[in-house]
Design a protein around this motif. Structure first.
Motif, PDB file in Angstrom:
ATOM      1  N   ALA A  61      38.149  57.420  34.838  1.00  0.00           N
ATOM      2  CA  ALA A  61      37.964  56.637  36.063  1.00  0.00           C
ATOM      3  C   ALA A  61      36.909  57.305  36.927  1.00  0.00           C
ATOM      4  O   ALA A  61      36.590  58.495  36.756  1.00  0.00           O
ATOM      5  CB  ALA A  61      39.287  56.509  36.827  1.00  0.00           C
ATOM      6  N   SER A  93      39.441  47.904  45.249  1.00  0.00           N
ATOM      7  CA  SER A  93      38.856  48.188  46.559  1.00  0.00           C
ATOM      8  C   SER A  93      39.909  48.869  47.429  1.00  0.00           C
ATOM      9  O   SER A  93      41.007  48.353  47.629  1.00  0.00           O
ATOM     10  CB  SER A  93      38.356  46.903  47.219  1.00  0.00           C
ATOM     11  N   LEU A 119      39.507  42.765  38.870  1.00  0.00           N
ATOM     12  CA  LEU A 119      39.347  43.298  40.222  1.00  0.00           C
ATOM     13  C   LEU A 119      40.548  42.959  41.091  1.00  0.00           C
ATOM     14  O   LEU A 119      41.092  41.858  41.020  1.00  0.00           O
ATOM     15  CB  LEU A 119      38.076  42.731  40.857  1.00  0.00           C
ATOM     16  N   PHE A 164      35.097  42.602  34.244  1.00  0.00           N
ATOM     17  CA  PHE A 164      35.762  43.255  35.362  1.00  0.00           C
ATOM     18  C   PHE A 164      37.075  42.553  35.676  1.00  0.00           C
ATOM     19  O   PHE A 164      37.140  41.323  35.762  1.00  0.00           O
ATOM     20  CB  PHE A 164      34.880  43.214  36.613  1.00  0.00           C
ATOM     21  N   PHE A 204      37.045  52.715  40.031  1.00  0.00           N
ATOM     22  CA  PHE A 204      36.775  52.026  38.767  1.00  0.00           C
ATOM     23  C   PHE A 204      37.499  52.750  37.637  1.00  0.00           C
ATOM     24  O   PHE A 204      37.320  53.962  37.450  1.00  0.00           O
ATOM     25  CB  PHE A 204      35.269  51.974  38.490  1.00  0.00           C
ATOM     26  N   TYR A 255      38.316  52.820  33.519  1.00  0.00           N
ATOM     27  CA  TYR A 255      37.937  52.378  32.172  1.00  0.00           C
ATOM     28  C   TYR A 255      39.191  52.519  31.307  1.00  0.00           C
ATOM     29  O   TYR A 255      39.464  53.605  30.763  1.00  0.00           O
ATOM     30  CB  TYR A 255      36.816  53.246  31.617  1.00  0.00           C
ATOM     31  N   PHE A 267      33.411  42.184  45.981  1.00  0.00           N
ATOM     32  CA  PHE A 267      32.660  43.026  45.051  1.00  0.00           C
ATOM     33  C   PHE A 267      31.342  42.334  44.742  1.00  0.00           C
ATOM     34  O   PHE A 267      31.309  41.169  44.360  1.00  0.00           O
ATOM     35  CB  PHE A 267      33.493  43.204  43.776  1.00  0.00           C
ATOM     36  N   LEU A 305      29.535  53.734  39.155  1.00  0.00           N
ATOM     37  CA  LEU A 305      29.861  52.901  38.013  1.00  0.00           C
ATOM     38  C   LEU A 305      28.776  53.105  36.961  1.00  0.00           C
ATOM     39  O   LEU A 305      27.603  52.838  37.211  1.00  0.00           O
ATOM     40  CB  LEU A 305      29.928  51.430  38.435  1.00  0.00           C
ATOM     41  N   ILE A 321      36.500  46.965  32.480  1.00  0.00           N
ATOM     42  CA  ILE A 321      36.465  47.803  33.678  1.00  0.00           C
ATOM     43  C   ILE A 321      37.431  47.215  34.695  1.00  0.00           C
ATOM     44  O   ILE A 321      37.407  46.008  34.959  1.00  0.00           O
ATOM     45  CB  ILE A 321      35.052  47.881  34.286  1.00  0.00           C
ATOM     46  N   GLN A 322      38.273  48.053  35.260  1.00  0.00           N
ATOM     47  CA  GLN A 322      39.215  47.634  36.292  1.00  0.00           C
ATOM     48  C   GLN A 322      38.751  48.212  37.632  1.00  0.00           C
ATOM     49  O   GLN A 322      38.575  49.426  37.758  1.00  0.00           O
ATOM     50  CB  GLN A 322      40.624  48.120  35.963  1.00  0.00           C
ATOM     51  N   GLY A 323      38.518  47.333  38.596  1.00  0.00           N
ATOM     52  CA  GLY A 323      38.028  47.768  39.899  1.00  0.00           C
ATOM     53  C   GLY A 323      39.061  47.551  40.993  1.00  0.00           C
ATOM     54  O   GLY A 323      39.728  46.518  41.031  1.00  0.00           O
ATOM     55  N   TRP A 359      35.533  52.533  46.407  1.00  0.00           N
ATOM     56  CA  TRP A 359      35.786  51.754  45.199  1.00  0.00           C
ATOM     57  C   TRP A 359      36.294  52.664  44.094  1.00  0.00           C
ATOM     58  O   TRP A 359      35.722  53.718  43.831  1.00  0.00           O
ATOM     59  CB  TRP A 359      34.511  51.052  44.727  1.00  0.00           C
TER      60      TRP A 359
END
Length: 316
Positions: free
Chosen positions: A163, A148, A180, A178, A155, A157, A189, A168, A144-146, A153
């Motif tokens: 996304a 901010s 981030l 993750f 997210f 995939y 986070f 989430l 998962i790429q997060g 947020w």
């Protein structure tokens, strides 16, 4: 009601006596305490993942070690005050006493041993709970790429090529890896019931490994102040069985817009209290473009009067 000579009514009943200020404060505190406590959530003390459970154990162990010296010290203080009171003729008064090797040994050795034990527990726990350390499991982690943003947020995939924003969805019992970053100012986070908080920073990637042991909905949030929309920068984490997660991925792919550089530029505009939604298709290279700043970062909080579409706050 008959009056007294001083003109005041004769009040003999206890219900007619004026209450003192301290009594009123005490009664208000009793009434308000349950209302205030309804806003409290166990969060960190009610973990739902392996990392959260380990961190709770570390907190409790550290507290127990500290109480092992704090409680006897408080008891000894009260005991000394009681024994050496002025009315106790059995207490020995030694006006010329100035040194005792045995007392010095106790006074210094017990805190020293406590600090060594507490430091050892913290040292071992910190290395075992390294956020970047993969979780032991026979199941490969979900990537998962997060990101901010201001103030929401994102997210992504990357393997599923979908996304979501401010929501989430993850499979229960599967390790989560993750990656981030921040597309604006530094943020943090945090999913309290799952474990470690970690910062997100523009131009770099931080790694975090978590896991939800059982299905449930957990609160995720930003734990670092980042401007006008900070208070609404939270999201729900839905841990579902693996088959429901696969169904959610299939349903997401069939609906929603695509996430690419152009739609990301629109998403990155400052907004508050964004309604959760999903992208049916996401560019798997988008996260790398954000981290390497091929896509320009957001402006972050501005001084002076903000845009009314972002915040109703005004300055005089």
């Amino acid at each position: 009601m008959p009056a007294k000579p001083d003109g005041l009514p004769d009040s003999d009943g206890p219900w007619q006596r004026p209450q003192s200020g301290s009594a009123r404060v005490a009664r208000c505190a009793v009434v308000m305490a349950p209302i205030i406590l309804t806003a409290c959530q166990p969060a960190v003390l009610d973990p739902k993942g392996v990392i959260g459970i380990a961190e709770k154990t570390l907190l409790i162990d550290s507290l127990a070690i500290m109480l092992a010296i704090v409680v006897p010290t408080i008891a000894a203080t009260l005991g000394f005050a009681w024994w050496f009171r002025a009315s106790n003729t059995r207490a020995i008064y030694l006006p010329d006493w100035e040194y005792s090797g045995r007392i010095e040994l106790i006074v210094w050795s017990i805190p020293l041993l406590t600090i060594i034990l507490l430091g050892g527990v913290a040292w071992i726990g910190s290395h075992d709970l390294d956020p970047a350390k993969p979780l032991p499991s026979d199941t490969p982690p979900l990537e998962i790429q997060g990101v901010s943003l201001d103030w929401k947020w994102l997210f992504i995939y990357p393997n599923q090529r979908v996304a979501s924003v401010n929501q989430l969805v993850v499979p229960a019992g599967v390790p989560l890896h993750f990656s981030l970053t921040s597309a604006s100012v530094m943020n943090a986070f945090f999913i309290p019931q799952l474990g470690s908080m970690i910062y997100t920073m523009n131009g770099m990637t931080t790694q975090l490994n978590l896991q939800a042991d059982a299905p449930g909905t957990f609160r995720g949030l930003s734990s670092h102040y980042s401007g006008d929309g900070f208070s609404d920068m939270h999201f729900d984490v839905r841990a579902v069985p693996a088959e429901q997660f696969a169904a959610w991925i299939d349903a997401t792919r069939s609906t929603g817009p695509s996430l690419d550089a152009q739609s990301y530029a629109a998403l990155a505009r400052q907004s508050v209290n964004a309604t959760p939604f999903t992208f049916g298709e996401a560019d798997p290279d988008l996260f790398e473009q954000i981290v390497t700043q091929q896509l320009p970062p957001g402006p972050g909080p501005q001084t002076g009067r903000p845009n009314p579409s972002v915040s109703p706050r005004t300055e005089h």
